[in-house]
Design an enzyme around this catalytic site. Structure first.
Site, PDB file in Angstrom:
ATOM      1  N   SER A 104      36.186  43.790  38.515  1.00  0.00           N
ATOM      2  CA  SER A 104      34.839  43.695  37.937  1.00  0.00           C
ATOM      3  C   SER A 104      34.680  42.393  37.150  1.00  0.00           C
ATOM      4  O   SER A 104      35.650  41.667  36.927  1.00  0.00           O
ATOM      5  CB  SER A 104      34.613  44.876  36.994  1.00  0.00           C
ATOM      6  N   ASP A 160      33.446  43.443  42.006  1.00  0.00           N
ATOM      7  CA  ASP A 160      32.705  44.699  41.875  1.00  0.00           C
ATOM      8  C   ASP A 160      31.582  44.527  40.851  1.00  0.00           C
ATOM      9  O   ASP A 160      31.813  44.021  39.751  1.00  0.00           O
ATOM     10  CB  ASP A 160      33.701  45.773  41.401  1.00  0.00           C
ATOM     11  N   HIS A 161      30.377  44.925  41.203  1.00  0.00           N
ATOM     12  CA  HIS A 161      29.219  44.889  40.290  1.00  0.00           C
ATOM     13  C   HIS A 161      28.972  43.523  39.648  1.00  0.00           C
ATOM     14  O   HIS A 161      28.775  43.430  38.429  1.00  0.00           O
ATOM     15  CB  HIS A 161      29.348  45.941  39.172  1.00  0.00           C
ATOM     16  N   ASN A 171      34.573  53.932  46.372  1.00  0.00           N
ATOM     17  CA  ASN A 171      35.066  53.242  45.174  1.00  0.00           C
ATOM     18  C   ASN A 171      35.671  54.193  44.152  1.00  0.00           C
ATOM     19  O   ASN A 171      35.038  55.184  43.768  1.00  0.00           O
ATOM     20  CB  ASN A 171      33.894  52.546  44.462  1.00  0.00           C
TER      21      ASN A 171
HETATM   22  P1  13P Z   1      34.526  55.746  39.172  1.00  0.00           P
HETATM   23  O1  13P Z   1      34.121  55.588  37.733  1.00  0.00           O
HETATM   24  O2  13P Z   1      34.092  57.087  39.694  1.00  0.00           O
HETATM   25  O3  13P Z   1      35.978  55.528  39.390  1.00  0.00           O
HETATM   26  O4  13P Z   1      33.731  54.659  40.022  1.00  0.00           O
HETATM   27  C1  13P Z   1      34.230  53.385  40.222  1.00  0.00           C
HETATM   28  C2  13P Z   1      33.254  52.466  40.885  1.00  0.00           C
HETATM   29  O5  13P Z   1      32.251  52.855  41.423  1.00  0.00           O
HETATM   30  C3  13P Z   1      33.578  51.051  40.858  1.00  0.00           C
HETATM   31  O6  13P Z   1      32.550  50.284  41.384  1.00  0.00           O
HETATM   32  O1  G3H Z   2      31.986  50.509  38.528  1.00  0.00           O
HETATM   33  C1  G3H Z   2      32.479  49.936  37.539  1.00  0.00           C
HETATM   34  C2  G3H Z   2      33.922  49.863  37.382  1.00  0.00           C
HETATM   35  O2  G3H Z   2      34.438  51.098  36.952  1.00  0.00           O
HETATM   36  C3  G3H Z   2      34.345  48.694  36.534  1.00  0.00           C
HETATM   37  O3  G3H Z   2      34.404  48.986  35.195  1.00  0.00           O
HETATM   38  O4  G3H Z   2      33.438  46.915  34.128  1.00  0.00           O
HETATM   39  O5  G3H Z   2      34.933  48.475  32.840  1.00  0.00           O
HETATM   40  O6  G3H Z   2      35.870  47.012  34.640  1.00  0.00           O
HETATM   41  P1  G3H Z   2      34.673  47.763  34.126  1.00  0.00           P
HETATM   42 ZN    ZN Z   3      30.575  51.051  40.987  1.00  0.00          ZN
END
Ligand code: 13P
Ligand code: G3H
Ligand code: ZN
Length: 303
Positions: A50, A82-83, A252
């Site tokens: 992330s 991610d995101h 995910n």
């Molecule tokens: P969880 O919080 O369910 O593990 O989801 C993770 C996720 O979607 C990361 O993008």
């Molecule tokens: O979907 C989000 C993930 O769980 C990432 O979380 O931003 O705390 O690393 P984080």
């Molecule tokens: Zn996510």
């Protein structure tokens, strides 16, 4: 095996009706845990980091660990942001060598989500990097109430969105949620939404976020050794198995890996007050994480 983007692995999953697991990592131990399990099983894997992990560890450090790990095995590994909440975040990950990025413009007005996603797609595709976008609202730990305010992905909008942006995959809102407490009761997965979005965009692999099962085993161990978790609720294992056989091609999980690691660390420091070598408790955390990853991969594979 060199790192790959997600194009072929997700398209193959779409055609053959299975899903690729995507696990979030944040440091050496978690990255090794994912790479070692997937490498030993010889299955394609998506390693996600992330923006938070980018700030914590550095995209370049994560890239270096993943690249090193990939030399030990012959499975396909994609390294995915991610995101990513901005064009700049996606660009930074791409410039550091990530092979895939998610631009999450789900909080933006629809037209802005389209224009920003398109910018990311242009930069990414010119460099052989695949792009995941998000449409619909996937609730998080902060908006815990399971209510009508959750907006599931609209199939017509999905068709318009992928046509205008050129994304490679799409994260959709289907009743899953981020974090340790997903709902008051077991979340109800909207298989009808998956099916109608798939029918509208049959060539686009769909992604399920928020898919941790929040195993009682890890939560209980954390509580036993002094943790403070008040409420926890995951997605059912039956739903993970069922989603894997639907048009969902990427699943995910982050929370389950965090829980497994933390349970191991808490257990070790509680039972071994003499331990102050960082490697002692990280070893136990990593072993738990590998156990959880093995279980999740087998669940997603339908074993
Ligand atoms: P969880 O919080 O369910 O593990 O989801 C993770 C996720 O979607 C990361 O993008
Ligand atoms: O979907 C989000 C993930 O769980 C990432 O979380 O931003 O705390 O690393 P984080
Ligand atoms: Zn996510």
């Amino acid at each position: 095996m060199a790192l790959v983007n997600t194009k072929n692995m997700l398209q193959k999953a779409l055609k053959e009706g299975y899903a690729i697991p995507a696990f979030n990592v944040c440091n050496l131990e978690s990255t090794q845990a994912v790479a070692e399990v997937a490498g030993e099983k010889n299955v394609p894997i998506i390693i996600s980091a992330s923006e938070g992990t980018g700030k914590y560890a550095g995209y370049d450090y994560i890239k270096a660990i993943v690249e090193t790990a990939s030399k030990h095995y012959s499975n396909d590994i994609a390294l995915h942001l991610d995101h990513g909440k901005s064009y700049e975040a996606c660009k930074a990950a791409i410039d550091a060598g990530f092979t895939s990025v998610m631009f999450d413009g789900s909080a933006l007005p629809y037209e802005e989500n389209i224009s920003e996603t398109k910018r990311v797609v242009e930069y990414a595709h010119a460099r052989g990097v695949t792009v995941e976008a998000e449409l619909g609202k996937i609730i998080g730990t902060e908006d815990m109430i399971h209510s009508d305010t959750e907006s599931f992905t609209d199939p017509k909008e999905a068709k318009d969105f992928v046509t205008r942006t050129g994304v490679d995959s799409l994260a959709i809102s289907i009743g899953t949620a981020h974090g340790i407490n997903k709902s008051i009761k077991t979340p109800v997965i909207q298989y009808g939404v998956i099916e109608s979005v798939h029918n509208a965009i049959p060539e686009i692999p769909l992604v399920a976020h928020g898919s941790s099962t929040v195993p009682k085993k890890w939560v209980d161990e954390i509580l036993k050794y002094g943790g403070d978790i008040k409420k926890s609720q995951g997605i059912s294992e039956e739903d993970i198995a069922k989603m894997s056989k639907s048009a969902i091609c990427k699943i995910n999980m982050d929370t389950d890996l965090r829980l497994a690691f933390t349970a191991g660390v808490r257990n070790d420091v509680a039972n071994h007050p003499e331990h102050f070598d960082i490697r002692d408790y990280c070893k136990v955390g990593k072993a738990n994480m590998k156990e959880q990853i093995t279980h999740a991969i087998e669940l997603i594979e339908g074993k």
